[in-house]
Structures are given as C-alpha cells and as structure tokens.
Design a protein around this motif. Structure first.
Motif, PDB file in Angstrom:
ATOM      1  N   ASP A  33      -3.590 -11.497  -1.994  1.00  0.00           N
ATOM      2  CA  ASP A  33      -2.820 -11.984  -0.849  1.00  0.00           C
ATOM      3  C   ASP A  33      -2.663 -10.909   0.214  1.00  0.00           C
ATOM      4  O   ASP A  33      -2.846 -11.170   1.410  1.00  0.00           O
ATOM      5  CB  ASP A  33      -1.429 -12.438  -1.299  1.00  0.00           C
ATOM      6  N   LEU A  34      -2.296  -9.705  -0.228  1.00  0.00           N
ATOM      7  CA  LEU A  34      -2.095  -8.622   0.738  1.00  0.00           C
ATOM      8  C   LEU A  34      -3.405  -8.276   1.428  1.00  0.00           C
ATOM      9  O   LEU A  34      -3.434  -8.076   2.654  1.00  0.00           O
ATOM     10  CB  LEU A  34      -1.510  -7.391   0.041  1.00  0.00           C
ATOM     11  N   ALA A  35      -4.488  -8.217   0.673  1.00  0.00           N
ATOM     12  CA  ALA A  35      -5.789  -7.928   1.277  1.00  0.00           C
ATOM     13  C   ALA A  35      -6.141  -8.968   2.329  1.00  0.00           C
ATOM     14  O   ALA A  35      -6.599  -8.633   3.433  1.00  0.00           O
ATOM     15  CB  ALA A  35      -6.865  -7.877   0.201  1.00  0.00           C
ATOM     16  N   ALA A  36      -5.925 -10.244   2.008  1.00  0.00           N
ATOM     17  CA  ALA A  36      -6.233 -11.314   2.958  1.00  0.00           C
ATOM     18  C   ALA A  36      -5.343 -11.233   4.188  1.00  0.00           C
ATOM     19  O   ALA A  36      -5.813 -11.408   5.327  1.00  0.00           O
ATOM     20  CB  ALA A  36      -6.075 -12.675   2.281  1.00  0.00           C
ATOM     21  N   ALA A  37      -4.057 -10.967   3.985  1.00  0.00           N
ATOM     22  CA  ALA A  37      -3.127 -10.888   5.110  1.00  0.00           C
ATOM     23  C   ALA A  37      -3.475  -9.721   6.039  1.00  0.00           C
ATOM     24  O   ALA A  37      -3.417  -9.850   7.271  1.00  0.00           O
ATOM     25  CB  ALA A  37      -1.688 -10.749   4.594  1.00  0.00           C
ATOM     26  N   ILE A  38      -3.840  -8.589   5.459  1.00  0.00           N
ATOM     27  CA  ILE A  38      -4.225  -7.430   6.275  1.00  0.00           C
ATOM     28  C   ILE A  38      -5.501  -7.734   7.062  1.00  0.00           C
ATOM     29  O   ILE A  38      -5.602  -7.427   8.258  1.00  0.00           O
ATOM     30  CB  ILE A  38      -4.425  -6.185   5.381  1.00  0.00           C
ATOM     31  N   HIS A  39      -6.477  -8.326   6.384  1.00  0.00           N
ATOM     32  CA  HIS A  39      -7.737  -8.669   7.056  1.00  0.00           C
ATOM     33  C   HIS A  39      -7.476  -9.622   8.218  1.00  0.00           C
ATOM     34  O   HIS A  39      -8.063  -9.468   9.307  1.00  0.00           O
ATOM     35  CB  HIS A  39      -8.694  -9.298   6.042  1.00  0.00           C
ATOM     36  N   LEU A  40      -6.609 -10.576   8.007  1.00  0.00           N
ATOM     37  CA  LEU A  40      -6.263 -11.532   9.060  1.00  0.00           C
ATOM     38  C   LEU A  40      -5.532 -10.838  10.196  1.00  0.00           C
ATOM     39  O   LEU A  40      -5.864 -11.045  11.388  1.00  0.00           O
ATOM     40  CB  LEU A  40      -5.388 -12.635   8.459  1.00  0.00           C
ATOM     41  N   TRP A  41      -4.547 -10.017   9.882  1.00  0.00           N
ATOM     42  CA  TRP A  41      -3.727  -9.365  10.895  1.00  0.00           C
ATOM     43  C   TRP A  41      -4.566  -8.405  11.745  1.00  0.00           C
ATOM     44  O   TRP A  41      -4.468  -8.393  12.977  1.00  0.00           O
ATOM     45  CB  TRP A  41      -2.576  -8.614  10.229  1.00  0.00           C
ATOM     46  N   TYR A  88       3.694 -16.467   3.588  1.00  0.00           N
ATOM     47  CA  TYR A  88       3.470 -15.052   3.315  1.00  0.00           C
ATOM     48  C   TYR A  88       4.115 -14.233   4.418  1.00  0.00           C
ATOM     49  O   TYR A  88       3.935 -14.522   5.608  1.00  0.00           O
ATOM     50  CB  TYR A  88       1.975 -14.725   3.264  1.00  0.00           C
ATOM     51  N   LEU A  89       4.861 -13.209   4.022  1.00  0.00           N
ATOM     52  CA  LEU A  89       5.514 -12.314   4.977  1.00  0.00           C
ATOM     53  C   LEU A  89       4.852 -10.944   4.908  1.00  0.00           C
ATOM     54  O   LEU A  89       4.890 -10.273   3.872  1.00  0.00           O
ATOM     55  CB  LEU A  89       7.006 -12.189   4.657  1.00  0.00           C
ATOM     56  N   LEU A  90       4.220 -10.539   6.004  1.00  0.00           N
ATOM     57  CA  LEU A  90       3.567  -9.231   6.108  1.00  0.00           C
ATOM     58  C   LEU A  90       4.440  -8.307   6.932  1.00  0.00           C
ATOM     59  O   LEU A  90       4.893  -8.670   8.022  1.00  0.00           O
ATOM     60  CB  LEU A  90       2.200  -9.378   6.773  1.00  0.00           C
ATOM     61  N   SER A  91       4.686  -7.083   6.397  1.00  0.00           N
ATOM     62  CA  SER A  91       5.567  -6.127   7.071  1.00  0.00           C
ATOM     63  C   SER A  91       4.858  -4.794   7.296  1.00  0.00           C
ATOM     64  O   SER A  91       3.902  -4.443   6.596  1.00  0.00           O
ATOM     65  CB  SER A  91       6.836  -5.885   6.241  1.00  0.00           C
ATOM     66  N   ASP A  92       5.362  -4.072   8.278  1.00  0.00           N
ATOM     67  CA  ASP A  92       4.877  -2.734   8.602  1.00  0.00           C
ATOM     68  C   ASP A  92       5.353  -1.762   7.519  1.00  0.00           C
ATOM     69  O   ASP A  92       6.545  -1.661   7.257  1.00  0.00           O
ATOM     70  CB  ASP A  92       5.415  -2.323   9.970  1.00  0.00           C
ATOM     71  N   GLY A  93       4.421  -1.052   6.891  1.00  0.00           N
ATOM     72  CA  GLY A  93       4.786  -0.139   5.822  1.00  0.00           C
ATOM     73  C   GLY A  93       5.533   1.089   6.282  1.00  0.00           C
ATOM     74  O   GLY A  93       6.210   1.745   5.475  1.00  0.00           O
ATOM     75  N   GLU A 103       0.850  -1.188   0.000  1.00  0.00           N
ATOM     76  CA  GLU A 103       0.000   0.000   0.000  1.00  0.00           C
ATOM     77  C   GLU A 103       0.884   1.235   0.000  1.00  0.00           C
ATOM     78  O   GLU A 103       1.990   1.223   0.546  1.00  0.00           O
ATOM     79  CB  GLU A 103      -0.881   0.014   1.254  1.00  0.00           C
ATOM     80  N   ASP A 104       0.403   2.322  -0.595  1.00  0.00           N
ATOM     81  CA  ASP A 104       1.196   3.547  -0.615  1.00  0.00           C
ATOM     82  C   ASP A 104       1.446   4.070   0.796  1.00  0.00           C
ATOM     83  O   ASP A 104       2.506   4.639   1.082  1.00  0.00           O
ATOM     84  CB  ASP A 104       0.486   4.619  -1.444  1.00  0.00           C
ATOM     85  N   ASN A 105       0.468   3.894   1.673  1.00  0.00           N
ATOM     86  CA  ASN A 105       0.606   4.376   3.047  1.00  0.00           C
ATOM     87  C   ASN A 105       0.219   3.287   4.038  1.00  0.00           C
ATOM     88  O   ASN A 105      -0.523   3.533   4.990  1.00  0.00           O
ATOM     89  CB  ASN A 105      -0.273   5.615   3.270  1.00  0.00           C
ATOM     90  N   GLY A 106       0.726   2.088   3.807  1.00  0.00           N
ATOM     91  CA  GLY A 106       0.319   1.003   4.688  1.00  0.00           C
ATOM     92  C   GLY A 106       1.244  -0.193   4.621  1.00  0.00           C
ATOM     93  O   GLY A 106       2.460  -0.045   4.566  1.00  0.00           O
ATOM     94  N   TYR A 107       0.656  -1.351   4.574  1.00  0.00           N
ATOM     95  CA  TYR A 107       1.391  -2.600   4.716  1.00  0.00           C
ATOM     96  C   TYR A 107       2.184  -2.966   3.458  1.00  0.00           C
ATOM     97  O   TYR A 107       1.877  -2.532   2.342  1.00  0.00           O
ATOM     98  CB  TYR A 107       0.418  -3.734   5.025  1.00  0.00           C
ATOM     99  N   ILE A 108       3.183  -3.815   3.683  1.00  0.00           N
ATOM    100  CA  ILE A 108       3.988  -4.402   2.619  1.00  0.00           C
ATOM    101  C   ILE A 108       3.892  -5.918   2.777  1.00  0.00           C
ATOM    102  O   ILE A 108       3.910  -6.430   3.905  1.00  0.00           O
ATOM    103  CB  ILE A 108       5.475  -3.980   2.725  1.00  0.00           C
ATOM    104  N   GLY A 109       3.802  -6.636   1.661  1.00  0.00           N
ATOM    105  CA  GLY A 109       3.739  -8.087   1.762  1.00  0.00           C
ATOM    106  C   GLY A 109       4.373  -8.782   0.576  1.00  0.00           C
ATOM    107  O   GLY A 109       4.472  -8.211  -0.512  1.00  0.00           O
ATOM    108  N   ILE A 110       4.805 -10.009   0.798  1.00  0.00           N
ATOM    109  CA  ILE A 110       5.302 -10.831  -0.303  1.00  0.00           C
ATOM    110  C   ILE A 110       5.003 -12.292  -0.005  1.00  0.00           C
ATOM    111  O   ILE A 110       5.108 -12.737   1.145  1.00  0.00           O
ATOM    112  CB  ILE A 110       6.817 -10.631  -0.555  1.00  0.00           C
ATOM    113  N   LYS A 111       4.628 -13.018  -1.050  1.00  0.00           N
ATOM    114  CA  LYS A 111       4.364 -14.449  -0.905  1.00  0.00           C
ATOM    115  C   LYS A 111       5.346 -15.245  -1.746  1.00  0.00           C
ATOM    116  O   LYS A 111       5.638 -14.867  -2.889  1.00  0.00           O
ATOM    117  CB  LYS A 111       2.935 -14.778  -1.327  1.00  0.00           C
ATOM    118  N   MET A 112       5.846 -16.326  -1.178  1.00  0.00           N
ATOM    119  CA  MET A 112       6.599 -17.310  -1.939  1.00  0.00           C
ATOM    120  C   MET A 112       5.756 -18.572  -1.996  1.00  0.00           C
ATOM    121  O   MET A 112       5.335 -19.091  -0.960  1.00  0.00           O
ATOM    122  CB  MET A 112       7.943 -17.634  -1.289  1.00  0.00           C
TER     123      MET A 112
END
Length: 316
Positions: free
Chosen positions: A305-313, A84-89, A56-65
């Motif tokens: 993936d990012l949407a799902a990870a954010i919703h989960l987090w 999936y690795l979710l990071s603080d933006g 996100e431009d002003n939010g989370y960062i994520g990547i899936k392998m």
C-alpha cells in the motif's frame, strides 16, 4: 491535503511502474508492523476491519483502513471499501487521502504479478481467473504486464458478471498486443488442466482448486483467503507445490490455504520456500524447474500500500 479519487488512482498507477515500485520496496524494506484485524459481528453476518500502517525510516508514513463486508454482494454492492492516508515523514502532516478500494485492488494485483515475474514460466500464455470481484479484472491486466498472456479464461459463480468481465477484456490490449481469446468457462477442472497461470480472487471458505487439476509447470496465484478460516485451494495444491508468500508474518497469521493444509497434516510453515523480499533480493532462485508447480499465497501487506501510494503521489 489532497483528496485523490478512484479515477485518479486508476490513471496514476500504470502496471509497469507500480510493479517495479513494489519490487523495489520489498527489496529495500520498510517498517511494516502486523496489521490490525478486527471482526465485526453484525445482524447480517460478520464483517472485518483491517488497519495497515507502514513507514519509511527517512520518508513517508501511511495507513490504510479497509472494511470487508462479504454480505454486500447480495445487495449488489462492493464487498471491500476503504481509504488510505499518506503523510509526510518529516513533519507527520497528512499529504493525501486516497481512495482505498482502487489502491488496494491495483497493489494486490501488482504483487501477484511481481510473484509471477519470478515464479511463472517465461512462456506462460494461458491465464485462468477464478472469481469476478473487484480484484479479478486487475489480475488479468497485471499478469499480462509480466507474461505474454494470449488466452484468458474466466470462471465465476455469477454468470452475468462472468460474461460481462469476459466481454470487457475481449477488446483490451496490454500495450499493442490484444488477447487472442477471452472466454467464460464453466468446467473449472478442465480449465485448470490447460492453464499456465491460475489466479484466484474470491471470498471462498471451501476449496475451489484441486491439486490433481494442476498440470506440471503451472503457477497458482491465491489472493482471496485472508483469514485462517478461508481457503481457495485444497491441501493437495499446497502439498504438491513449491510455496511462496508475500510476507512470512502474513502467512503465519492469516493465510487460510496454508493453515488449513497444516491442520490436515499436509504442510508446515517451514516448507515455505521464500517471501517476496527474499525473491527480489536474489536470496532464492524461484521455481526449481520448468515442470515444478509453484504456489504464491498473498494476504496483503502494508508495504504494498505504501509503495503504491508513494508511486501515485510522486507521479502526480
């Protein structure tokens, strides 16, 4: 950093909330570069590694392998595995390492259900599932969350797996409404002719669904073919339908059903009606009428993936 297990992902991603979050994210948009697609040649066959970043431009960062090993099926192992690795933006610091399998199969089914929300007829109540892999059961649940599914039909190459899946969902209730029937089918042509929604999630490289089998008003959901050399439908399906995709970039790069229809002279990428972003923004009305056949081709998107990870987090 938290480690979030498959069980926690399953418990934390309710269908209504997940589908709504993915819808909102497609509508609002995020930064989602094309995924990295690497073929791995192994002694027992070809495997695939997928790397899917998004932020996100002003939010989370994520990547899936994600690793796809079709040959695992012969050993009774899952064909898809990953994390999936979710990071603080704001800082780039990792927040969570999430089970990639469960996240993937749920967000994949949720994206198909989101498409069905816009494309399947409102009264669609008969669902045909083609395939018995990891995503197939999720497609039953997700489609039932957006349409009044009463009858479920399941077709698969493995009779034991097909029977087991049918048995599992004979006692499943979406909310307070159980399915009226859940049956195994062996005649795919006949099953297609009576289905309102046909949802395919296989690793097939040959057409399973024929366009002549689809009745007017049917919605065809194609999930499995994520490489140009894979397909689940013949060219008649593609040429005879209003075609929608999850993302234009993914369709142009990897949607095997569309690429092979193009190679046969039956389709052009310009014939795509809309992607999920345009549908969710109201830039396309969806199906033309009650008699149209609609086709949704997904190859997966890092946005989901990012949407799902954010919703989960955020819901933990």
């Amino acid at each position: 950093m938290q480690v979030i297990s498959a069980e926690q992902v399953s418990q934390g991603l309710d269908w209504t909330g997940l589908i709504t979050k993915i819808e909102q994210t497609f509508r609002d948009g995020i930064q989602a570069p094309p995924r990295h697609h690497h073929s791995i040649n192994r002694p027992d066959g070809e495997a695939t590694m997928l790397l899917m970043p998004a932020w996100e431009d002003n939010g989370y960062i994520g990547i899936k392998m994600l690793n796809v090993f079709p040959q695992n099926a012969a050993q009774g192992l899952a064909s898809i595995s990953g994390l999936y690795l979710l990071s603080d933006g704001r800082t780039g610091h990792p927040l969570a390492c999430i089970d990639g399998n469960e996240l993937t199969r749920r967000r994949t089914a949720a994206a198909s259900a989101l498409a069905a929300r816009y494309l399947a007829r409102q009264e669609a109540d008969t669902l045909l599932i083609v395939g018995t892999g990891q995503v197939a059961p999720m497609l039953i649940e997700a489609h039932a969350a957006v349409r009044p599914i009463r009858h479920v039909r399941i077709w698969g190459r493995n009779a034991d797996k097909t029977q087991a899946m049918a048995q599992q969902y004979r006692h499943y209730a979406q909310g307070m409404r159980p399915f009226e029937s859940v049956e195994v089918v062996t005649d795919l042509a006949t099953a297609c002719r009576t289905a309102d929604i046909v949802s395919c999630a296989t690793l097939s490289t040959e057409p399973l669904i024929r366009g002549k089998w689809l009745r007017p008003g049917c919605h065809l959901d194609l999930v499995g073919a994520f490489r140009p050399d894979m397909r689940e439908s013949d060219a008649d399906c593609v040429a005879g339908a209003e075609v929608f995709v999850d993302t234009y970039a993914g369709a142009r790069g990897e949607a095997g059903d569309l690429h092979q229809a193009i190679a046969e002279g039956r389709f052009n990428m310009d014939d795509i009606q809309a992607d999920l972003a345009r549908l969710t923004r109201g830039e396309h009305p969806g199906r033309a009428d009650e008699h149209s056949i609609t086709l949704f081709k997904s190859v997966g998107a890092s946005l989901e993936d990012l949407a799902a990870a954010i919703h989960l987090w955020e819901g933990r």
